[in-house]
Design a protein around this motif. Structure first.
Motif, PDB file in Angstrom:
ATOM      1  N   ILE A  92      46.181  34.929  74.360  1.00 58.45           N
ATOM      2  CA  ILE A  92      46.466  35.291  74.071  1.00 58.45           C
ATOM      3  C   ILE A  92      45.628  36.107  71.581  1.00 58.45           C
ATOM      4  CG2 ILE A  92      49.179  35.007  72.219  1.00 58.45           C
ATOM      5  CD1 ILE A  92      50.220  33.582  74.513  1.00 58.45           C
ATOM      6  N   HIS A  93      45.493  37.278  71.937  1.00 59.76           N
ATOM      7  CA  HIS A  93      45.388  37.499  70.256  1.00 59.76           C
ATOM      8  C   HIS A  93      46.385  37.117  69.018  1.00 59.76           C
ATOM      9  CE1 HIS A  93      42.371  39.254  72.942  1.00 59.76           C
ATOM     10  NE2 HIS A  93      42.823  39.181  73.398  1.00 59.76           N
ATOM     11  N   GLU A  94      45.677  36.782  67.744  1.00 59.86           N
ATOM     12  CA  GLU A  94      46.302  36.871  66.651  1.00 59.86           C
ATOM     13  C   GLU A  94      46.794  37.911  66.060  1.00 59.86           C
ATOM     14  OE1 GLU A  94      45.321  32.912  66.000  1.00 59.86           O
ATOM     15  OE2 GLU A  94      46.760  34.625  63.948  1.00 59.86           O
ATOM     16  N   PRO A  95      47.820  37.928  65.996  1.00 52.15           N
ATOM     17  CA  PRO A  95      48.792  37.996  65.891  1.00 52.15           C
ATOM     18  C   PRO A  95      48.419  39.586  64.543  1.00 52.15           C
ATOM     19  CG  PRO A  95      50.702  36.337  66.011  1.00 52.15           C
ATOM     20  CD  PRO A  95      48.623  36.349  66.259  1.00 52.15           C
ATOM     21  N   PHE A  96      48.693  40.317  63.558  1.00 52.34           N
ATOM     22  CA  PHE A  96      47.894  41.640  62.924  1.00 52.34           C
ATOM     23  C   PHE A  96      49.298  42.397  62.178  1.00 52.34           C
ATOM     24  CE2 PHE A  96      46.693  44.701  64.955  1.00 52.34           C
ATOM     25  CZ  PHE A  96      46.627  44.753  66.165  1.00 52.34           C
ATOM     26  N   ASP A  97      49.080  42.978  61.503  1.00 55.98           N
ATOM     27  CA  ASP A  97      49.982  43.614  60.454  1.00 55.98           C
ATOM     28  C   ASP A  97      49.121  44.837  60.461  1.00 55.98           C
ATOM     29  OD1 ASP A  97      51.498  41.436  57.832  1.00 55.98           O
ATOM     30  OD2 ASP A  97      51.434  41.585  59.897  1.00 55.98           O
ATOM     31  N   LEU A  98      50.126  45.970  61.501  1.00 56.28           N
ATOM     32  CA  LEU A  98      49.864  47.496  61.311  1.00 56.28           C
ATOM     33  C   LEU A  98      50.785  48.053  60.098  1.00 56.28           C
ATOM     34  CD1 LEU A  98      47.432  48.953  62.398  1.00 56.28           C
ATOM     35  CD2 LEU A  98      48.822  49.443  64.437  1.00 56.28           C
ATOM     36  N   PRO A  99      50.427  47.766  58.734  1.00 54.85           N
ATOM     37  CA  PRO A  99      51.144  48.363  57.126  1.00 54.85           C
ATOM     38  C   PRO A  99      51.264  49.944  57.659  1.00 54.85           C
ATOM     39  CG  PRO A  99      49.455  47.227  56.719  1.00 54.85           C
ATOM     40  CD  PRO A  99      49.348  46.908  57.850  1.00 54.85           C
ATOM     41  N   GLU A 100      50.875  50.474  58.194  1.00 54.61           N
ATOM     42  CA  GLU A 100      50.791  52.060  57.923  1.00 54.61           C
ATOM     43  C   GLU A 100      52.339  52.318  59.141  1.00 54.61           C
ATOM     44  OE1 GLU A 100      48.015  50.320  58.081  1.00 54.61           O
ATOM     45  OE2 GLU A 100      46.650  50.675  59.959  1.00 54.61           O
ATOM     46  N   GLN A 101      51.983  51.710  60.334  1.00 57.65           N
ATOM     47  CA  GLN A 101      52.427  51.629  61.162  1.00 57.65           C
ATOM     48  C   GLN A 101      54.145  51.329  61.042  1.00 57.65           C
ATOM     49  OE1 GLN A 101      52.251  54.081  63.228  1.00 57.65           O
ATOM     50  NE2 GLN A 101      50.067  54.134  62.581  1.00 57.65           N
ATOM     51  N   GLY A 102      54.154  50.366  60.355  1.00 56.92           N
ATOM     52  CA  GLY A 102      54.852  49.220  59.762  1.00 56.92           C
ATOM     53  C   GLY A 102      55.301  48.456  61.357  1.00 56.92           C
ATOM     54  N   PRO A 150      47.935  63.129  65.618  1.00 58.08           N
ATOM     55  CA  PRO A 150      47.458  61.985  66.027  1.00 58.08           C
ATOM     56  C   PRO A 150      46.961  60.696  64.848  1.00 58.08           C
ATOM     57  CG  PRO A 150      45.903  64.207  67.209  1.00 58.08           C
ATOM     58  CD  PRO A 150      47.394  64.277  66.255  1.00 58.08           C
ATOM     59  N   ARG A 151      46.873  59.799  64.867  1.00 61.64           N
ATOM     60  CA  ARG A 151      46.949  58.491  63.660  1.00 61.64           C
ATOM     61  C   ARG A 151      46.077  57.595  64.284  1.00 61.64           C
ATOM     62  NH1 ARG A 151      51.897  58.515  64.846  1.00 61.64           N
ATOM     63  NH2 ARG A 151      53.542  57.096  65.605  1.00 61.64           N
ATOM     64  N   ILE A 152      45.451  56.339  63.858  1.00 60.86           N
ATOM     65  CA  ILE A 152      45.316  55.359  64.275  1.00 60.86           C
ATOM     66  C   ILE A 152      46.317  54.015  64.682  1.00 60.86           C
ATOM     67  CG2 ILE A 152      43.103  53.587  63.274  1.00 60.86           C
ATOM     68  CD1 ILE A 152      41.437  56.171  63.658  1.00 60.86           C
ATOM     69  N   GLY A 153      45.471  53.895  65.357  1.00 62.28           N
ATOM     70  CA  GLY A 153      46.461  53.319  66.311  1.00 62.28           C
ATOM     71  C   GLY A 153      46.466  51.797  66.495  1.00 62.28           C
ATOM     72  N   ALA A 154      46.757  50.707  66.747  1.00 60.44           N
ATOM     73  CA  ALA A 154      46.475  49.099  67.145  1.00 60.44           C
ATOM     74  C   ALA A 154      45.209  48.700  67.344  1.00 60.44           C
ATOM     75  CB  ALA A 154      47.176  48.224  67.812  1.00 60.44           C
ATOM     76  N   HIS A 155      44.298  49.376  68.175  1.00 61.97           N
ATOM     77  CA  HIS A 155      43.145  49.968  69.156  1.00 61.97           C
ATOM     78  C   HIS A 155      41.915  49.946  67.708  1.00 61.97           C
ATOM     79  CE1 HIS A 155      45.497  48.068  72.329  1.00 61.97           C
ATOM     80  NE2 HIS A 155      44.276  47.478  72.381  1.00 61.97           N
ATOM     81  N   GLY A 156      42.396  50.913  67.111  1.00 63.53           N
ATOM     82  CA  GLY A 156      41.037  51.612  65.804  1.00 63.53           C
ATOM     83  C   GLY A 156      41.123  52.929  66.462  1.00 63.53           C
ATOM     84  N   THR A 157      41.846  52.788  67.662  1.00 60.58           N
ATOM     85  CA  THR A 157      41.600  54.845  67.851  1.00 60.58           C
ATOM     86  C   THR A 157      42.895  55.743  67.696  1.00 60.58           C
ATOM     87  OG1 THR A 157      42.549  54.128  70.301  1.00 60.58           O
ATOM     88  CG2 THR A 157      40.111  53.907  69.959  1.00 60.58           C
ATOM     89  N   PRO A 158      42.254  56.712  68.088  1.00 64.00           N
ATOM     90  CA  PRO A 158      43.636  57.839  67.234  1.00 64.00           C
ATOM     91  C   PRO A 158      44.796  57.407  68.409  1.00 64.00           C
ATOM     92  CG  PRO A 158      41.262  59.239  67.548  1.00 64.00           C
ATOM     93  CD  PRO A 158      41.282  57.769  67.846  1.00 64.00           C
TER      94      PRO A 158
END
Ligand SMILES: CC[C@H](C(=O)O)C(=O)SCCNC(=O)CCNC(=O)[C@H](O)C(C)(C)COP(=O)(O)OP(=O)(O)OC[C@H]1O[C@@H](n2cnc3c(N)ncnc32)[C@H](O)[C@@H]1OP(=O)(O)O
Ligand SMILES: [Co+2]
Length: 145
Positions: A32-42, A113-121
């Motif tokens: 289970i990976h560390e949680p992280f915030d993706l503020p641009e995606q809320g 297209p925008r950058i998602g949680a894996h860092g790709t569009p």
């Protein structure tokens, strides 16, 4: 389209902390990976790996919790207070070609297209055009798998 790899299944949750306990204690998740915030995606995001015997990365569970001010996930949780299956994410080699294909089929692509949680569009296709499944399309990370 050519059906691509199922990269992750998005699961909305009111509490990633509680969901981590569930996936560890009930489902026996070992990575289970560390949680992280993706503020641009809320959203706050946490990836849970599923095992594979191929040595390649398995499909992940993507736990998503709304950050303050997020309306789409908050709205989903109002309807589904315990959380639930939110979206499916498939990989494509070229995000722009995929977007043009879905649009050519008359499917509603939600935004550019925008950058998602894996860092790709990534982009999303409206669930009403996809058999009721909110569908995320993601460009395969370079050198992935
Ligand atoms: C990007 C970071 C991360 C990643 O993997 O990289 C993520 O995946 S973050 C995931 C969160 N982001 C999103 O979900 C963005 C795309 N979603 C949207 O744009 C909206 O949620 C949308 C348009 C799908 C629905 O928003 P709306 O405000 O229209 O909500 P409504 O409740 O009015 O819904 C309208 C209609 O659609 C049905 N619906 C809503 N959400 C889902 C869903 N997750 N799965 C299936 N169906 C859904 C809802 O029931 C309504 O249907 P109706 O028959 O009219 O009641
Ligand atoms: Co996702």
């Amino acid at each position: 389209m050519k059906l691509g790899r199922l990269n992750h299944i998005g699961v909305a949750t009111p509490s990633i902390a509680d969901s981590i306990v569930f996936y560890r204690e009930v489902m026996g998740a070992t990575k289970i990976h560390e949680p992280f915030d993706l503020p641009e995606q809320g959203v706050k995001v946490c990836f849970v790996d599923t095992p594979t015997d191929t040595g390649l990365n398995g499909t992940q569970i993507e736990l998503i919790e709304p950050l303050p001010g997020n309306t789409s996930i908050a709205g989903f949780l109002e309807k589904n207070p315990a959380g639930g299956q939110h979206h499916m994410c498939y990989e494509v080699p070229d995000i722009h070609a995929a977007k043009a294909e879905f649009e050519a089929m008359g499917k509603r692509v939600l935004g550019e297209p925008r950058i998602g949680a894996h860092g790709t569009p990534i982009f999303f296709v409206h669930p009403k055009d996809m058999g009721g499944v909110l569908t995320e399309i993601m460009e395969t990370p370079k050198g992935a798998h």
